[in-house]
Motif scaffolding. Sequence first.
Motif, PDB file in Angstrom:
ATOM      1  N   LYS A 558       0.827  -1.207   0.000  1.00  0.00           N
ATOM      2  CA  LYS A 558       0.000   0.000   0.000  1.00  0.00           C
ATOM      3  C   LYS A 558       0.864   1.261   0.000  1.00  0.00           C
ATOM      4  CE  LYS A 558      -3.924   1.995   2.498  1.00  0.00           C
ATOM      5  NZ  LYS A 558      -3.337   3.262   2.949  1.00  0.00           N
ATOM      6  N   ALA A 559       1.852   1.315   0.873  1.00  0.00           N
ATOM      7  CA  ALA A 559       2.694   2.518   0.967  1.00  0.00           C
ATOM      8  C   ALA A 559       3.474   2.772  -0.316  1.00  0.00           C
ATOM      9  CB  ALA A 559       3.629   2.410   2.166  1.00  0.00           C
ATOM     10  N   PRO A 560       4.175   1.781  -0.885  1.00  0.00           N
ATOM     11  CA  PRO A 560       4.872   2.066  -2.144  1.00  0.00           C
ATOM     12  C   PRO A 560       3.927   2.401  -3.291  1.00  0.00           C
ATOM     13  CG  PRO A 560       5.126  -0.261  -1.535  1.00  0.00           C
ATOM     14  CD  PRO A 560       4.556   0.453  -0.357  1.00  0.00           C
ATOM     15  N   ARG A 561       2.727   1.793  -3.326  1.00  0.00           N
ATOM     16  CA  ARG A 561       1.775   2.150  -4.377  1.00  0.00           C
ATOM     17  C   ARG A 561       1.341   3.598  -4.251  1.00  0.00           C
ATOM     18  NH1 ARG A 561      -2.740  -0.342  -3.501  1.00  0.00           N
ATOM     19  NH2 ARG A 561      -2.169  -1.786  -1.832  1.00  0.00           N
ATOM     20  N   GLU A 562       1.070   4.032  -3.032  1.00  0.00           N
ATOM     21  CA  GLU A 562       0.693   5.433  -2.820  1.00  0.00           C
ATOM     22  C   GLU A 562       1.845   6.372  -3.163  1.00  0.00           C
ATOM     23  OE1 GLU A 562      -0.508   5.270   1.229  1.00  0.00           O
ATOM     24  OE2 GLU A 562      -2.556   4.639   0.776  1.00  0.00           O
ATOM     25  N   GLU A 563       3.045   5.970  -2.801  1.00  0.00           N
ATOM     26  CA  GLU A 563       4.211   6.821  -3.096  1.00  0.00           C
ATOM     27  C   GLU A 563       4.445   6.901  -4.599  1.00  0.00           C
ATOM     28  OE1 GLU A 563       8.758   7.529  -1.519  1.00  0.00           O
ATOM     29  OE2 GLU A 563       7.794   5.608  -1.146  1.00  0.00           O
ATOM     30  N   ALA A 564       4.303   5.773  -5.279  1.00  0.00           N
ATOM     31  CA  ALA A 564       4.462   5.789  -6.734  1.00  0.00           C
ATOM     32  C   ALA A 564       3.416   6.688  -7.374  1.00  0.00           C
ATOM     33  CB  ALA A 564       4.355   4.364  -7.282  1.00  0.00           C
ATOM     34  N   MET A 565       2.181   6.632  -6.887  1.00  0.00           N
ATOM     35  CA  MET A 565       1.131   7.490  -7.429  1.00  0.00           C
ATOM     36  C   MET A 565       1.451   8.963  -7.182  1.00  0.00           C
ATOM     37  SD  MET A 565      -1.641   7.345  -9.186  1.00  0.00           S
ATOM     38  CE  MET A 565      -2.388   5.721  -8.959  1.00  0.00           C
ATOM     39  N   GLY A 566       2.023   9.265  -6.025  1.00  0.00           N
ATOM     40  CA  GLY A 566       2.435  10.636  -5.749  1.00  0.00           C
ATOM     41  C   GLY A 566       3.509  11.116  -6.706  1.00  0.00           C
ATOM     42  N   HIS A 567       4.453  10.256  -7.024  1.00  0.00           N
ATOM     43  CA  HIS A 567       5.499  10.614  -7.989  1.00  0.00           C
ATOM     44  C   HIS A 567       4.919  10.816  -9.387  1.00  0.00           C
ATOM     45  CE1 HIS A 567       8.245   9.486  -4.808  1.00  0.00           C
ATOM     46  NE2 HIS A 567       9.281   9.866  -5.534  1.00  0.00           N
ATOM     47  N   LEU A 568       3.945   9.969  -9.742  1.00  0.00           N
ATOM     48  CA  LEU A 568       3.288  10.157 -11.040  1.00  0.00           C
ATOM     49  C   LEU A 568       2.540  11.489 -11.080  1.00  0.00           C
ATOM     50  CD1 LEU A 568       1.940   6.526 -11.613  1.00  0.00           C
ATOM     51  CD2 LEU A 568       3.726   7.672 -12.938  1.00  0.00           C
ATOM     52  N   ALA A 569       1.963  11.876  -9.965  1.00  0.00           N
ATOM     53  CA  ALA A 569       1.304  13.180  -9.893  1.00  0.00           C
ATOM     54  C   ALA A 569       2.308  14.299 -10.124  1.00  0.00           C
ATOM     55  CB  ALA A 569       0.624  13.344  -8.532  1.00  0.00           C
ATOM     56  N   LEU A 570       3.485  14.172  -9.523  1.00  0.00           N
ATOM     57  CA  LEU A 570       4.522  15.192  -9.717  1.00  0.00           C
ATOM     58  C   LEU A 570       4.960  15.240 -11.178  1.00  0.00           C
ATOM     59  CD1 LEU A 570       6.460  17.303  -8.623  1.00  0.00           C
ATOM     60  CD2 LEU A 570       8.025  15.453  -7.985  1.00  0.00           C
ATOM     61  N   LEU A 571       5.086  14.078 -11.791  1.00  0.00           N
ATOM     62  CA  LEU A 571       5.436  14.047 -13.216  1.00  0.00           C
ATOM     63  C   LEU A 571       4.406  14.801 -14.048  1.00  0.00           C
ATOM     64  CD1 LEU A 571       6.727  10.390 -13.736  1.00  0.00           C
ATOM     65  CD2 LEU A 571       7.988  12.482 -14.240  1.00  0.00           C
ATOM     66  N   ASP A 572       3.137  14.557 -13.778  1.00  0.00           N
ATOM     67  CA  ASP A 572       2.088  15.268 -14.518  1.00  0.00           C
ATOM     68  C   ASP A 572       2.181  16.776 -14.273  1.00  0.00           C
ATOM     69  OD1 ASP A 572       0.906  13.165 -15.853  1.00  0.00           O
ATOM     70  OD2 ASP A 572      -0.508  12.705 -14.257  1.00  0.00           O
ATOM     71  N   TYR A 573       2.439  17.155 -13.048  1.00  0.00           N
ATOM     72  CA  TYR A 573       2.533  18.588 -12.759  1.00  0.00           C
ATOM     73  C   TYR A 573       3.722  19.213 -13.489  1.00  0.00           C
ATOM     74  CZ  TYR A 573       2.757  23.021 -10.380  1.00  0.00           C
ATOM     75  OH  TYR A 573       2.794  24.373 -10.134  1.00  0.00           O
ATOM     76  N   LEU A 574       4.856  18.542 -13.462  1.00  0.00           N
ATOM     77  CA  LEU A 574       6.041  19.080 -14.132  1.00  0.00           C
ATOM     78  C   LEU A 574       5.854  19.155 -15.644  1.00  0.00           C
ATOM     79  CD1 LEU A 574       8.847  17.238 -12.108  1.00  0.00           C
ATOM     80  CD2 LEU A 574       8.143  19.628 -11.892  1.00  0.00           C
ATOM     81  N   ASN A 575       4.976  18.318 -16.173  1.00  0.00           N
ATOM     82  CA  ASN A 575       4.694  18.342 -17.606  1.00  0.00           C
ATOM     83  C   ASN A 575       3.517  19.252 -17.963  1.00  0.00           C
ATOM     84  OD1 ASN A 575       6.738  16.667 -18.625  1.00  0.00           O
ATOM     85  ND2 ASN A 575       5.631  14.822 -17.987  1.00  0.00           N
ATOM     86  N   GLY A 576       2.997  19.972 -16.957  1.00  0.00           N
ATOM     87  CA  GLY A 576       1.977  20.970 -17.248  1.00  0.00           C
ATOM     88  C   GLY A 576       0.551  20.469 -17.232  1.00  0.00           C
ATOM     89  N   TRP A 577       0.274  19.379 -16.514  1.00  0.00           N
ATOM     90  CA  TRP A 577      -1.085  18.824 -16.432  1.00  0.00           C
ATOM     91  C   TRP A 577      -1.586  18.903 -14.987  1.00  0.00           C
ATOM     92  CZ3 TRP A 577      -3.499  17.494 -20.886  1.00  0.00           C
ATOM     93  CH2 TRP A 577      -2.690  17.260 -22.018  1.00  0.00           C
ATOM     94  N   PRO A 578      -1.980  20.053 -14.513  1.00  0.00           N
ATOM     95  CA  PRO A 578      -2.372  20.186 -13.097  1.00  0.00           C
ATOM     96  C   PRO A 578      -3.599  19.363 -12.716  1.00  0.00           C
ATOM     97  CG  PRO A 578      -2.868  22.203 -14.329  1.00  0.00           C
ATOM     98  CD  PRO A 578      -2.037  21.343 -15.226  1.00  0.00           C
ATOM     99  N   GLY A 579      -4.588  19.258 -13.609  1.00  0.00           N
ATOM    100  CA  GLY A 579      -5.776  18.471 -13.282  1.00  0.00           C
ATOM    101  C   GLY A 579      -5.452  17.005 -13.086  1.00  0.00           C
ATOM    102  N   ARG A 580      -4.673  16.468 -14.016  1.00  0.00           N
ATOM    103  CA  ARG A 580      -4.256  15.066 -13.880  1.00  0.00           C
ATOM    104  C   ARG A 580      -3.417  14.894 -12.609  1.00  0.00           C
ATOM    105  NH1 ARG A 580      -1.898  13.450 -19.857  1.00  0.00           N
ATOM    106  NH2 ARG A 580      -3.805  13.815 -21.079  1.00  0.00           N
ATOM    107  N   ALA A 581      -2.532  15.856 -12.394  1.00  0.00           N
ATOM    108  CA  ALA A 581      -1.672  15.784 -11.213  1.00  0.00           C
ATOM    109  C   ALA A 581      -2.515  15.758  -9.940  1.00  0.00           C
ATOM    110  CB  ALA A 581      -0.709  16.966 -11.198  1.00  0.00           C
ATOM    111  N   GLU A 582      -3.524  16.591  -9.912  1.00  0.00           N
ATOM    112  CA  GLU A 582      -4.380  16.652  -8.728  1.00  0.00           C
ATOM    113  C   GLU A 582      -5.084  15.320  -8.487  1.00  0.00           C
ATOM    114  OE1 GLU A 582      -7.723  19.716  -7.300  1.00  0.00           O
ATOM    115  OE2 GLU A 582      -8.207  18.517  -9.058  1.00  0.00           O
ATOM    116  N   ARG A 583      -5.642  14.728  -9.531  1.00  0.00           N
ATOM    117  CA  ARG A 583      -6.354  13.459  -9.357  1.00  0.00           C
ATOM    118  C   ARG A 583      -5.422  12.366  -8.842  1.00  0.00           C
ATOM    119  NH1 ARG A 583      -8.865  15.624 -13.925  1.00  0.00           N
ATOM    120  NH2 ARG A 583      -7.509  14.553 -15.410  1.00  0.00           N
ATOM    121  N   LYS A 584      -4.225  12.312  -9.394  1.00  0.00           N
ATOM    122  CA  LYS A 584      -3.268  11.296  -8.929  1.00  0.00           C
ATOM    123  C   LYS A 584      -2.811  11.604  -7.500  1.00  0.00           C
ATOM    124  CE  LYS A 584      -1.318   9.612 -13.319  1.00  0.00           C
ATOM    125  NZ  LYS A 584      -2.106  10.370 -14.297  1.00  0.00           N
ATOM    126  N   ALA A 585      -2.618  12.884  -7.189  1.00  0.00           N
ATOM    127  CA  ALA A 585      -2.176  13.251  -5.840  1.00  0.00           C
ATOM    128  C   ALA A 585      -3.221  12.881  -4.801  1.00  0.00           C
ATOM    129  CB  ALA A 585      -1.862  14.742  -5.781  1.00  0.00           C
TER     130      ALA A 585
END
Length: 899
Positions: A558-585
Amino acid sequence: MSTVADIHASAQGSAVPIVPALSPTDPLGDPFLRTRFALPARPRTYLRRQRLVDHLDQALRTPLTLLNGPAGAGKTLLAADWASGLGPPVAWVTLDRGGDHRPGVFWSYVLQALRACGAPASDAVGAPDNASKVGDRLLSSLAAELSVRDRPVLLVLDAYDRVTDTNVAEQLEFVLHHAGPGLRLVLVTRTEPLLPLHRHRAVGDLTEIRSAELAFTPEEAATLLELHGVDVPIQAARNLVDRTRGWAAGLSLSALAARESSDPEHYLKEFEADRSTVADFLLAEVLKGQTPQAQDLLLRVSVLERFCPDLANALTGRIDAEPLLTGLHRQNAFVERLEHTWYQLHPLFAEILRAHLRVRLPGMEPELHRRAARWLRRHGHLPEALAHSAAADDWDLAAGALVDDLAIGRLFTGPGSHDLARLFSPMGPEARSPATDLVRAAHDLSHHDVDHGLARLHHAQEQLAGDARDVAAARLSCALLEALAARLAGCPARVEEAAESAAGLRQEVPAHLLDKHPELTALLLTHVGSTLLWAGRFRDARAVLTTVAGAPGAASTKAPREEAMGHLALLDYLNGWPGRAERKALAALPEADRPGSAQPSGSGIGRLVLAAVAVDRDELDRAQALIDETAALPLSTRDPVMAAGRALAAARLLMARGEMRAAVEAADPAVPAAVTSPWATSREALVSSAAHLAEGRPDRATEVLRAVSVDQPVCAVEAASIQLAARRPAAALDLLDSLHAEERTGPAVSVGAALVRARAADAAGDTATARKLVARALLDARRERLRRPFLDAGAWIRPLITTGPLHDLAAGWLTPAPPPRGERPGPQPPPAPLVAVELSARERDVLERLARMMSTEEIAADLCLSVNTVKTHLKSIYRKLAVNRRGEAVRRARGLRML
């Protein structure tokens, strides 16, 4: 046949019938003892429990009733209290400990009990003249006479477990069967009687009250304590019931001792079982009555939470555990059966036995823990094996079990990770096996001490290199720790090397271990993905992290899955997708934290992404609250990605508030790393450049922009905006033109680029083009509620937005909505953010009353809640609305159209 009501109605108070003159002797020539026919007296502190009395009333409807429980369970007093409220005839026989219970003696006492209660057998029945046997004629005559009675005889045989002669059991069953409705038999016993109970159960002819029902409830225990003069809160009674399992004698003896204490509540909570009257009772009534083999077994298994015959044999060194445990359980000797062939001791009995073990077998306890650990390890019970290894202070055994089971990842993730780390915390320096070094390395790395962690890890690897045994599991554990160390050091080369090594070792490790511990792979890939993200290798990082986030939902991952999802959210944010980033976060937040936890858990990367998105939407208070929550999280300062994410969010918030110098200080992640992160460096340079520009140093601002990577589209757009503000339009447009057209960029990129081009067009006098570009930016931004780019654009954009179609595009989310026809414009609430604030139904109830200016006490009374519960709901509401006060909460809720 008489009903229960009839029998109760005929009761003559609670007096015991006067015992008439009896025949002077039994078949052995010994005189009958009157006390064995009298109902036992109830003490002043006896508590009648109506639920049990009501159940016992069923005994008047069924031929056989069984009161079966351990010593001190309150069986005898319960039966006596109930029987005293019934009308005659009630025949009572107490069977003596150590008495002669051969058939002739037994039946002579039964016949005397019948005479004593006023229901004597006729001369035709006769009396036994031989202690060892009873004639069939006597039994048949007795059954026949009972069968024609108008009122049934209630025969209570107390301490029936003392009768072990199978002939007596068969004769009793014969009389019970043929007496029909004329006899109601009640057996009070510690053991299962030698009667065909299954037959009686099958036809509904059996009433049973057993240990679980005899146990006191917390409310009953509190009343019993009051009868003993001990008045304590219900929680203290509940704690005592948990410790004693509601055992009547334990409660009464504890109450007597507590009454003599100056602090009864503290005594009941802390009393030492082995030095109490409870211990004396259990040792005398239970332990000393057992065979030497059973006593030895009980003492040895007292170190176990649960045990089966094979495990018990491992501790005794014998092979007789199975029949002994079966017998102890049958005797209700405080040995309780669990599932299948597993047992456990009553907790209070176990405490006393452990203390007795230290006296009887001094120094044996650690060895028993060690034997248990080895057996449990061989049979796949790892958590219990670890606990017993630790209790034996055998850390080589404990660490070896953990590593050999491939469970080193459980120190970092899973429901019991904190307990496991705490279990190994007392481990001293004398334990020097490779496994103990790996556990120490894991501890150091979990606390971000890379230097000590690597030193211990490399020492373990050196020892493993010369080990001829199969050490694939240990070496795979080394690869996991190498990957974590490389992540903390920001070194992609080392993390990929560790991953490659792990891939090879997976082929050497038994498949069942890999299946059993999916957290090892999840943790390893998360470390790889995080390090690749730090290095700016976004595509590679996304591929790895997506694998982890999409893994099956085991509790240990559970913890690594949540952490991986958080990193994916950061990737989306850095690529300019705030909505996607928010949903993943939001998906990355631990479930326990989503309603608003005072002590957030997890890595925190998801919160930082939400904070950055909140800044872009001009939700600055919410952003601050989210950033503050991450301050105390484990990876907040040492992990490169976490530190850079915090620096990014904090710097953007400070810039939005106009605190440029503070933003420059906050933008530096201040984490040493083996490689430079292109996006972290670019973000830091952008903040520094913006600060120089704000302070009137455009040349210095543009010079700093050289550190910005044009491979980061969002960074390139922000750099172009700074270049344009520094009156370098050509450089700004060159940066925008350098963006790869084939890459699909997110709204943050398209909005920012459109605004830069619009400003350039406006400065060149091309107002029409500027309007078109601003319109395009408004359309893209409206879907995401991106307000900050427009707020930061400068004065040039205001005239464009306030007129014509652009005003309509901005109205309601960026600028106030126009009033309805005929109404004068008034103050407008702030536009609602895209992030939905979800309140529970009860929280909405509290919020509505808060808006009515009701006090906490008034809300509690109105909703029938405690004041503390209302305060808890208020804290949750404040947390979700990112406010600190009542008035702010109401204003915020109205702004979000929640009221």
